[in-house]
Design an enzyme around this catalytic site. Sequence first.
Site, PDB file in Angstrom:
ATOM      1  N   ASP A   6       6.874  -5.090   0.290  1.00 59.18           N
ATOM      2  CA  ASP A   6       6.476  -5.557   1.619  1.00 59.18           C
ATOM      3  C   ASP A   6       5.128  -4.972   2.060  1.00 59.18           C
ATOM      4  O   ASP A   6       4.747  -3.881   1.616  1.00 59.18           O
ATOM      5  CB  ASP A   6       7.504  -5.100   2.665  1.00 59.18           C
ATOM      6  N   HIS A 152       7.380  -0.881  -0.745  1.00 64.35           N
ATOM      7  CA  HIS A 152       6.187  -1.290   0.004  1.00 64.35           C
ATOM      8  C   HIS A 152       4.950  -1.106  -0.860  1.00 64.35           C
ATOM      9  O   HIS A 152       4.684   0.018  -1.312  1.00 64.35           O
ATOM     10  CB  HIS A 152       6.060  -0.449   1.285  1.00 64.35           C
TER      11      HIS A 152
END
Length: 175
Positions: A6, A152
């Site tokens: 992400d 991430h």
Amino acid sequence: VFLTFDDGPTPGITEWILSTLKRYDAKATFFVAGSNAARYPSIMARAAAEGHEIGNHTYSHIQMTAATQEKIDSEISRTNALIEAATGSKPKVMRPPYGAINAKLVSRMFNTYGLKSILWNVDTNDWRRPGSAVVVQRALDGAKPGAIILMHDIHSPTRDAALELIPRLKKAGYQ
Ligand code: ZN
């Protein structure tokens, strides 16, 4: 297992992860933040060309359940437009930041934009920067058929974790 990254794309991190995925013939989903997607469309284009899925993670990483309808629509549609411009395809999946969802948001996402809401069930908490070895271990501990692993691609230790994690998952028999 589903590897999900992400908040990127990020130069030097997302690209490294893409090279690792390619080396081990693995695929991932990148839930891009529109603000980064706007700056680095070529990284998104590369990810899509190499067979990865690109998902919508809003434009400015807001908590969508606290936003007005107008703001919700602009966060979704701006990011969709950036993804489509860079990759040639509209996204099919979306991950609202912080996993903040409600029935109204989920139905708006699907009915208006055709976006399915995808959360996760293995949280590596990599954003707390526990070190790449801990991120790898959390992902391996949580791995099971159907696991959706959250990481991430804005933190460099996550790039290092991916390099170790992907071959270890493959060795354990996961695709
Ligand atoms: Zn996020």
